[in-house]
Design an enzyme around this catalytic site. Structure first.
Site, PDB file in Angstrom:
ATOM      1  N   GLY A 159       0.834  -1.203   0.000  1.00 47.66           N
ATOM      2  CA  GLY A 159       0.000   0.000   0.000  1.00 47.66           C
ATOM      3  C   GLY A 159       0.861   1.242   0.000  1.00 47.66           C
ATOM      4  O   GLY A 159       2.064   1.177  -0.275  1.00 47.66           O
ATOM      5  N   ASN A 160       0.282   2.376   0.302  1.00 50.60           N
ATOM      6  CA  ASN A 160       1.053   3.617   0.403  1.00 50.60           C
ATOM      7  C   ASN A 160       0.405   4.552   1.420  1.00 50.60           C
ATOM      8  O   ASN A 160      -0.638   4.236   1.972  1.00 50.60           O
ATOM      9  CB  ASN A 160       1.206   4.284  -0.971  1.00 50.60           C
ATOM     10  CG  ASN A 160      -0.136   4.643  -1.580  1.00 50.60           C
ATOM     11  OD1 ASN A 160      -0.868   5.474  -1.047  1.00 50.60           O
ATOM     12  ND2 ASN A 160      -0.479   3.991  -2.686  1.00 50.60           N
TER      13      ASN A 160
END
Ligand code: CTP
Length: 403
Positions: free
Chosen positions: A212-213
């Site tokens: 993810g980020n």
């Protein structure tokens, strides 16, 4: 959230029996997030007390230019009140006050405030049926509307006199609804559909892990609210975000992965007028997603990644009449990279933010952007809240689309 949220509303109360309903009207406006102030004609205090209305509006209520009983009285400045308001609503509006408004009489604070107000003024007449029907009253309605005031017609029903006919002030719910619809009908994006992608994407590795980020989704959510406040119907395609979205014109479509986001965009792109890709979409995802939790071993571990669909690029290829906006988050060679993205993805505008600028980027509540249009003209903005940045972006979109 409603288009009225955050607006400043000045309610002018005159001496009609319907004044007792203004307590309900003030509450409804407060409930939708407006700030309310009330001015009254001296005679209207016989129908409802200033204390009731000041308690409900959480603001002092005035009915004269200064308070005669108070030895430290201050001047209640009608000009300031008129300038403060985004909208003024005179309700109930008696035949007496309306005729004074039509002739420019200003013998009380309410009338002086009306005359100095620069904002749109609504009036909700309330009187007996024969007064309502009288030719002089009709002349007054006509004149007031010619001046630019907006009439909220009275309803039909039983009147205080016991007679039945038109003259009853519109109910508070109907007044709020009328004002809301009238405001929306004059907004620049009325009838337009806006599609926005926002937030991060999560690409599953196994049932418990993902790639993810740090995107919070805030920039996209602010853009969605800004578009909705300009009257647009918004589809917000939102990756996993902890932030809540609450606006009656924003339809949130929750997605998790880049693939989900792509499918949601494909389903909603054709009938949109403006599309903005603010999501931080993963460029790669694990080639194989394990059904079981992957156990650790003593050896090194690597994951095979494959490209995700470039959603914005797809939108650029499929573009017909849509105005297409992308984002570029860069760390070096910022302008050059953003211009290349603008060209390669067939965009009309790109929003550049640099991670070298303090306070910019996708984690916090602020951002510092430059907007680059299709002619490569650049407008640089200061560090601002993301809500203010969203306004700047829509100002630019509206200018470029000649709205
Ligand atoms: N974008 C998208 N789909 C992807 C990747 C990005 O829609 N799979 C969109 C983003 O929402 C953003 C813009 O494309 O509007 C960012 O452009 P991109 O070239 O993908 O930027 P980066 O992912 O940062 O790429 P690079 O590593 O080349 O800088």
């Amino acid at each position: 959230m409603s288009v009225l949220s955050g607006k400043k509303i000045l309610i002018g109360v005159t001496a009609g029996i319907a004044a007792y309903k203004i307590a309900g009207l003030v509450r409804l406006f407060i409930k939708v997030g407006t700030e309310v102030k009330v001015v009254m004609t001296p005679a209207s205090k016989d129908f409802i007390t200033p204390l009731t209305l000041s308690t409900l509006s959480k603001n002092p209520v005035h009915s004269s230019f200064y308070d005669q009983e108070d030895e430290n009285a201050v001047w209640n400045n009608h000009v300031d009140l008129g300038l403060w308001a985004d909208f003024m609503i005179i309700a109930p509006a008696t035949a007496n006050t309306l005729s004074k408004m039509a002739t420019g009489n200003s013998d009380n604070l309410l009338l002086a405030t009306y005359l100095s107000a620069k904002c749109p003024v609504y009036f909700a007449p309330a009187m007996d049926l024969d007064m309502y029907k009288h030719p002089s009253t009709h002349e007054t309605f006509k004149k007031l509307q010619e001046f630019g005031n907006i009439m909220i017609p009275a309803e039909s029903g039983e009147l205080a006199s016991g007679l039945v006919g038109q003259g009853r002030m519109a109910e508070p719910e109907a007044i709020v609804d009328f004002v809301e619809k009238d405001i929306v009908s004059k907004l620049p994006l009325k009838g337009q559909r806006v599609l926005i992608t926002a937030g991060p994407t999560y690409e599953a590795i196994d049932p418990v892990r993902f790639i993810g980020n740090h995107s919070s989704g805030r920039m996209g959510i602010e853009l969605a609210c800004a578009a909705a406040n300009l009257g647009a119907q918004v589809d917000l395609i939102l990756g996993p975000s902890s932030l809540k979205v609450d606006h009656s014109f924003v339809n949130v479509i929750n997605v998790v992965s880049a693939k989900d986001m792509y499918h949601a965009v494909v389903s909603n792109y054709n009938n949109c007028d403006i599309a903005i890709a603010s999501a931080a979409v993963a460029d790669y995802r694990p080639k194989h997603v394990s059904d079981q939790k992957i156990k650790k071993a003593d050896t090194a571990f690597s994951i095979d990644l494959e490209r995700t669909q470039d959603i914005l690029k797809w939108m650029g290829v499929e573009k017909k009449n849509q105005f297409l906006v992308g984002f570029a988050l860069e760390t070096d060679n910022e302008e050059e990279n953003a211009k290349n993205k603008l060209k390669n993805k067939n965009l009309d505008l790109i929003v550049l933010n640099s991670l070298n600028d303090k306070g910019a980027g996708f984690k916090g509540k602020t951002n510092k952007v430059s907007l680059i249009n299709h002619k490569f003209e650049i407008k640089a903005f200061e560090l601002k809240t993301k809500a203010a940045v969203a306004q700047d972006i829509f100002n630019e979109i509206n200018t470029l689309r000649n709205v």
